[in-house]
Design a protein around this motif. Structure first.
Motif, short mmCIF file in Angstrom:
data_model
loop_
_atom_site.label_atom_id
_atom_site.label_comp_id
_atom_site.label_asym_id
_atom_site.label_seq_id
_atom_site.Cartn_x
_atom_site.Cartn_y
_atom_site.Cartn_z
N GLU A 1 0.82 -1.21 0.00
CA GLU A 1 0.00 0.00 0.00
C GLU A 1 0.86 1.26 0.00
O GLU A 1 0.58 2.24 -0.71
CB GLU A 1 -0.93 0.00 1.23
N ARG B 1 2.45 1.79 -3.40
CA ARG B 1 1.50 2.33 -4.38
C ARG B 1 1.42 3.85 -4.30
O ARG B 1 1.07 4.50 -5.29
CB ARG B 1 0.10 1.74 -4.12
N SER B 2 1.70 4.42 -3.15
CA SER B 2 1.49 5.86 -2.95
C SER B 2 2.62 6.72 -3.50
O SER B 2 2.49 7.94 -3.57
CB SER B 2 1.30 6.15 -1.45
N GLY C 1 -0.01 4.32 -8.98
CA GLY C 1 0.99 5.35 -8.68
C GLY C 1 1.99 5.61 -9.79
O GLY C 1 2.97 6.32 -9.59
N LYS D 1 -5.15 11.52 -9.91
CA LYS D 1 -3.94 10.76 -10.28
C LYS D 1 -3.46 11.23 -11.64
O LYS D 1 -4.15 11.04 -12.64
CB LYS D 1 -4.26 9.27 -10.35
N SER E 1 4.10 -1.76 -8.40
CA SER E 1 4.22 -1.77 -6.94
C SER E 1 4.50 -3.18 -6.42
O SER E 1 5.32 -3.36 -5.51
CB SER E 1 2.95 -1.22 -6.30
#
Length: 364
Positions: free
Chosen positions: A11, A14-15, A102, A145, A313
């Motif tokens: 997680e 992904r950011s 991301g 995004k 990711s």
């Protein structure tokens, strides 16, 4: 007191901003989309019409240890991508999915000739995909995004249309097509079969990468660079065959490996895909560990997200677990990729300075 640096969970990864250079459009469809497009276009050869089962089937079929068997799975994705509407949808969803992971810049590749089996012209294929990428960028932006999509057009090395595809790539260079590639089975189809296309691209100051050093060894890498003039190597993982590691841990680079490293020729490495096709025994045994330690221009890529069940990711997460990488290593891979992209220098620098580095600033 500074805030604690978060662990490298999927997680968290992904950011942060990521860059993708080696991803096949027809290898990244959503299973549900394959099922729906098959129904809409009359394609009746799917092994199952249950989306979950189909997703599993693609991963298991690709898990054969053979590049040739791996490539057979594409008959189904290409089979449902023979209309302009299907191409727009697949391209839009591709951009959305990458942005959700991301990715801030992606070069996605495909072979236009594979989508022309029902009568679409090559130009119509390219224009449909470009329209889809633009729509996907727009939808991603609505969700906060931002992603920029670049396109690489592939010629299939077992066919004889490389010159024609190269001309299409140059024709659409100002409409989002940033470069050219050859793909397909390496053994028996050396890149030198397409020298006319590479000469044409060079004389037109156009960018190109070449699939080399995946299923086939050093000879394909040498030909791609020294005969064809490749700027990047698609996979390139077999360059490790030109590196000797002694029992004491000492390392000796052969002349080709030294040349690739000295010239900073980017390696578009796809770890999970390499394991599936037998180019590496496992992620922990993957040559990327050695290549990174030796400071080759290594980039991390997905190849085919559907067949490998992966994202950028998840590839980063797997490498972090296998090699103990931290946030600084992920930033290094990401900047390597951005430096190696086929867009203008100013645009690359802008993304590095204003998107990627700020995105990692609190982590490294």
């Amino acid at each position: 007191m500074s805030a604690a640096v978060p662990p490298l969970t999927l997680e968290a990864i992904r950011s942060v901003p990521k860059v993708l250079l080696h991803d096949h459009l027809d290898g990244g469809l959503r299973p549900a989309t394959v099922v729906e497009l098959a129904a809409a276009t009359g394609y009746d050869a799917l092994p199952t019409t249950d989306a979950d089962e189909l997703g599993r089937w693609f991963r298991e079929a690709a898990d054969s240890g053979s590049l040739e068997s791996y490539l057979e799975t594409f008959a189904h994705t290409c089979g449902v991508m023979q209309t302009e509407e299907a191409l727009v949808r697949v391209a839009a969803e591709c951009a959305e999915d990458l942005a959700a992971d991301g990715v801030v810049y992606a070069e996605v590749r495909y072979a236009p000739e594979l989508f022309a089996e029902r009568g679409l012209s090559l130009d119509a294929v390219v224009e449909a995909v470009q329209a889809g990428f633009a729509e996907g960028e727009r939808r991603a932006a609505q969700q906060g995004k931002n992603i920029r999509m670049g396109t690489l057009l592939c010629a299939m090395r077992q066919h004889a249309r490389a010159q024609e595809i190269a001309e299409v790539a140059v024709r659409y260079r100002d409409a989002g097509v940033v470069g050219f590639d050859i793909a397909g089975p390496e053994a028996g189809f050396p890149p030198t079969r397409n020298l006319d296309a590479f000469e044409y691209l060079r004389t037109n100051n156009a960018h190109f990468t070449i699939h080399a050093g995946e299923a086939f060894g050093l000879a394909s890498i040498w030909e791609a660079i020294q005969h064809c003039g490749a700027e990047r190597l698609g996979h390139g993982v077999r360059i490790v065959d030109d590196i000797k590691t002694g029992p004491d841990g000492s390392v000796e680079l052969g002349r080709l490996a030294a040349y690739v490293r000295d010239r900073r020729i980017p390696l578009e490495i796809c770890p999970s895909s390499n394991v599936q096709t037998g180019a590496a025994a496992s992620i922990s045994d993957h040559p990327i560990g050695l290549l990174k330690r030796l400071r080759f221009r290594v980039t991390v890529n997905t190849d085919n997200r559907l067949m490998s069940g992966c994202t950028v990711s998840s590839e980063f997460a797997a490498l972090a677990e296998a090699f103990g990488y931290g946030w600084a290593d992920l930033q290094w891979f990401t900047i390597n990729a951005m430096k190696s992209a086929f867009i203008d220098f100013d645009q690359r620098l802008d993304l590095i300075d204003n998107v990627i580095k700020p995105g990692y600033a609190h982590l490294v």
